[in-house]
Design a protein around this motif. Structure first.
Motif, PDB file in Angstrom:
ATOM      1  N   GLY A   1       3.016   9.809  -6.151  1.00 25.38           N
ATOM      2  CA  GLY A   1       3.668  11.099  -5.933  1.00 25.38           C
ATOM      3  C   GLY A   1       3.331  11.735  -4.598  1.00 25.38           C
ATOM      4  N   LEU A   2       2.772  10.955  -3.684  1.00 23.79           N
ATOM      5  CA  LEU A   2       2.396  11.461  -2.369  1.00 23.79           C
ATOM      6  C   LEU A   2       3.429  11.018  -1.335  1.00 23.79           C
ATOM      7  CD1 LEU A   2      -1.364  10.527  -2.721  1.00 23.79           C
ATOM      8  CD2 LEU A   2      -0.376  12.813  -2.919  1.00 23.79           C
ATOM      9  N   GLU A   3       3.522  11.757  -0.241  1.00 18.24           N
ATOM     10  CA  GLU A   3       4.484  11.435   0.808  1.00 18.24           C
ATOM     11  C   GLU A   3       3.797  10.742   1.974  1.00 18.24           C
ATOM     12  OE1 GLU A   3       6.951  14.707   2.027  1.00 18.24           O
ATOM     13  OE2 GLU A   3       6.897  15.588   0.021  1.00 18.24           O
ATOM     14  N   THR A   4       4.479   9.769   2.568  1.00 17.33           N
ATOM     15  CA  THR A   4       3.967   9.077   3.747  1.00 17.33           C
ATOM     16  C   THR A   4       4.720   9.567   4.984  1.00 17.33           C
ATOM     17  OG1 THR A   4       5.483   7.214   3.483  1.00 17.33           O
ATOM     18  CG2 THR A   4       3.342   7.055   2.375  1.00 17.33           C
ATOM     19  N   PHE A   5       4.072   9.454   6.137  1.00 17.90           N
ATOM     20  CA  PHE A   5       4.698   9.903   7.380  1.00 17.90           C
ATOM     21  C   PHE A   5       4.065   9.176   8.556  1.00 17.90           C
ATOM     22  CE2 PHE A   5       1.109  12.632   6.560  1.00 17.90           C
ATOM     23  CZ  PHE A   5       0.511  12.822   7.805  1.00 17.90           C
ATOM     24  N   ASN A   6       4.613   9.414   9.744  1.00 18.21           N
ATOM     25  CA  ASN A   6       4.063   8.899  11.001  1.00 18.21           C
ATOM     26  C   ASN A   6       3.916   7.376  10.998  1.00 18.21           C
ATOM     27  OD1 ASN A   6       3.752  10.414  13.272  1.00 18.21           O
ATOM     28  ND2 ASN A   6       1.534  10.535  13.141  1.00 18.21           N
ATOM     29  N   HIS A   7       4.933   6.698  10.527  1.00 21.83           N
ATOM     30  CA  HIS A   7       4.918   5.230  10.534  1.00 21.83           C
ATOM     31  C   HIS A   7       4.960   4.734  11.974  1.00 21.83           C
ATOM     32  CE1 HIS A   7       6.306   6.380   6.568  1.00 21.83           C
ATOM     33  NE2 HIS A   7       5.959   5.175   6.139  1.00 21.83           N
ATOM     34  N   ALA A   8       4.119   3.757  12.269  1.00 20.11           N
ATOM     35  CA  ALA A   8       4.075   3.224  13.639  1.00 20.11           C
ATOM     36  C   ALA A   8       3.762   1.739  13.596  1.00 20.11           C
ATOM     37  CB  ALA A   8       3.023   3.968  14.460  1.00 20.11           C
TER      38      ALA A   8
ATOM     39  N   TYR B   1       0.568   7.308   7.541  1.00 18.40           N
ATOM     40  CA  TYR B   1      -0.379   8.342   7.142  1.00 18.40           C
ATOM     41  C   TYR B   1       0.103   9.001   5.857  1.00 18.40           C
ATOM     42  CZ  TYR B   1      -2.139   8.046  11.935  1.00 18.40           C
ATOM     43  OH  TYR B   1      -2.668   7.602  13.115  1.00 18.40           O
ATOM     44  N   PHE B   2      -0.840   9.617   5.132  1.00 19.57           N
ATOM     45  CA  PHE B   2      -0.484  10.468   3.998  1.00 19.57           C
ATOM     46  C   PHE B   2      -1.582  11.486   3.767  1.00 19.57           C
ATOM     47  CE2 PHE B   2      -3.052   7.297   1.805  1.00 19.57           C
ATOM     48  CZ  PHE B   2      -3.706   8.011   0.797  1.00 19.57           C
ATOM     49  N   PHE B   3      -1.195  12.604   3.150  1.00 20.32           N
ATOM     50  CA  PHE B   3      -2.151  13.595   2.681  1.00 20.32           C
ATOM     51  C   PHE B   3      -2.323  13.397   1.189  1.00 20.32           C
ATOM     52  CE2 PHE B   3      -0.589  15.818   6.480  1.00 20.32           C
ATOM     53  CZ  PHE B   3      -1.797  16.186   7.059  1.00 20.32           C
TER      54      PHE B   3
ATOM     55  N   ALA C   1       0.835  -1.204   0.000  1.00 18.57           N
ATOM     56  CA  ALA C   1       0.000   0.000   0.000  1.00 18.57           C
ATOM     57  C   ALA C   1       0.869   1.253   0.000  1.00 18.57           C
ATOM     58  CB  ALA C   1      -0.928  -0.001   1.202  1.00 18.57           C
ATOM     59  N   GLU C   2       1.933   1.246   0.797  1.00 16.45           N
ATOM     60  CA  GLU C   2       2.806   2.421   0.834  1.00 16.45           C
ATOM     61  C   GLU C   2       3.475   2.643  -0.519  1.00 16.45           C
ATOM     62  OE1 GLU C   2       6.020   4.706   3.616  1.00 16.45           O
ATOM     63  OE2 GLU C   2       5.847   2.522   3.862  1.00 16.45           O
ATOM     64  N   LYS C   3       3.855   1.583  -1.178  1.00 16.71           N
ATOM     65  CA  LYS C   3       4.465   1.710  -2.498  1.00 16.71           C
ATOM     66  C   LYS C   3       3.499   2.386  -3.479  1.00 16.71           C
ATOM     67  CE  LYS C   3       6.695  -0.930  -6.152  1.00 16.71           C
ATOM     68  NZ  LYS C   3       6.990  -2.245  -6.701  1.00 16.71           N
ATOM     69  N   ILE C   4       2.234   2.023  -3.436  1.00 11.51           N
ATOM     70  CA  ILE C   4       1.225   2.626  -4.313  1.00 11.51           C
ATOM     71  C   ILE C   4       1.076   4.117  -4.015  1.00 11.51           C
ATOM     72  CG2 ILE C   4      -1.264   2.672  -4.798  1.00 11.51           C
ATOM     73  CD1 ILE C   4      -1.130  -0.456  -4.401  1.00 11.51           C
TER      74      ILE C   4
ATOM     75  N   GLU D   1      -6.285  13.894   4.945  1.00  9.04           N
ATOM     76  CA  GLU D   1      -5.359  12.979   5.613  1.00  9.04           C
ATOM     77  C   GLU D   1      -5.974  11.590   5.725  1.00  9.04           C
ATOM     78  OE1 GLU D   1      -3.987  14.392   9.398  1.00  9.04           O
ATOM     79  OE2 GLU D   1      -2.817  12.591   9.782  1.00  9.04           O
ATOM     80  N   PHE D   2      -5.160  10.580   5.390  1.00  7.34           N
ATOM     81  CA  PHE D   2      -5.575   9.194   5.460  1.00  7.34           C
ATOM     82  C   PHE D   2      -4.595   8.422   6.331  1.00  7.34           C
ATOM     83  CE2 PHE D   2      -7.373  10.861   1.629  1.00  7.34           C
ATOM     84  CZ  PHE D   2      -8.651  10.319   1.611  1.00  7.34           C
ATOM     85  N   GLU D   3      -5.147   7.527   7.147  1.00  6.02           N
ATOM     86  CA  GLU D   3      -4.334   6.574   7.900  1.00  6.02           C
ATOM     87  C   GLU D   3      -4.530   5.210   7.235  1.00  6.02           C
ATOM     88  OE1 GLU D   3      -4.056   4.402  12.283  1.00  6.02           O
ATOM     89  OE2 GLU D   3      -5.516   5.986  11.953  1.00  6.02           O
ATOM     90  N   ILE D   4      -3.435   4.578   6.852  1.00  4.26           N
ATOM     91  CA  ILE D   4      -3.479   3.253   6.267  1.00  4.26           C
ATOM     92  C   ILE D   4      -2.968   2.284   7.324  1.00  4.26           C
ATOM     93  CG2 ILE D   4      -2.749   1.797   4.348  1.00  4.26           C
ATOM     94  CD1 ILE D   4      -4.430   4.272   3.543  1.00  4.26           C
ATOM     95  N   VAL D   5      -3.790   1.296   7.661  1.00  2.00           N
ATOM     96  CA  VAL D   5      -3.460   0.376   8.747  1.00  2.00           C
ATOM     97  C   VAL D   5      -3.591  -1.060   8.274  1.00  2.00           C
ATOM     98  CG1 VAL D   5      -5.805   0.395   9.689  1.00  2.00           C
ATOM     99  CG2 VAL D   5      -3.896  -0.147  11.188  1.00  2.00           C
ATOM    100  N   SER D   6      -2.748  -1.922   8.836  1.00  2.00           N
ATOM    101  CA  SER D   6      -2.814  -3.356   8.553  1.00  2.00           C
ATOM    102  C   SER D   6      -2.677  -4.113   9.851  1.00  2.00           C
ATOM    103  CB  SER D   6      -1.708  -3.770   7.586  1.00  2.00           C
ATOM    104  OG  SER D   6      -1.755  -5.161   7.356  1.00  2.00           O
TER     105      SER D   6
END
Length: 123
Positions: free
Chosen positions: A92-99, A108-110, A84-87, A116-121
């Motif tokens: 062209g978007l930046e990811t941040f706040n990896h936990a 997360y990404f904007f 998901a992060e690769k996509i 703002e979206f949180e992507i969780v697995s």
């Protein structure tokens, strides 16, 4: 007691085609419906059989809200966080706040409009 689930969220975006393509690729979703909307706008419903995002745009110049106003973020569940992060990065978007804490990993990404979206697995 009654039980429920989130059926859809309606998001105003500047480019519904671009946003639709991202969520289809990121979540394995498909376009459920497309049509005219209020104020001469257009809407695409992108999701699966149970839930979807209604992506809306009108013909007015897009004016984004400030960060976390009025929505803090929208959480989306994926099976493979790394894929998901690769996509997201390829879009062209930046990811941040990896936990990585119980019960799962997240980042997360904007999007292009400041949503703002949180992507969780939990895998």
């Amino acid at each position: 007691m009654t039980r429920g689930t989130l059926e859809h969220a309606n998001l105003t975006v500047s480019d519904i085609e671009r946003s639709s393509a991202l969520f289809q690729k990121l979540l394995g979703w498909h376009e459920r419906w497309r049509g005219e909307a209020k104020n001469g706008g257009e809407t695409i419903h992108v999701g699966d059989e149970r839930t979807y995002l209604a992506l809306y745009t009108d013909r007015q110049p897009y004016e984004p809200f400030g960060r976390s106003v009025p929505l803090n973020h929208l959480g989306l569940l994926v099976d493979d966080l790394d894929a998901a992060e690769k996509i997201v990065l390829e879009a062209g978007l930046e990811t941040f706040n990896h936990a990585d804490y119980s019960p799962g990993r997240r980042f997360y990404f904007f999007d292009w409009d400041g949503l703002e979206f949180e992507i969780v697995s939990y895998a």
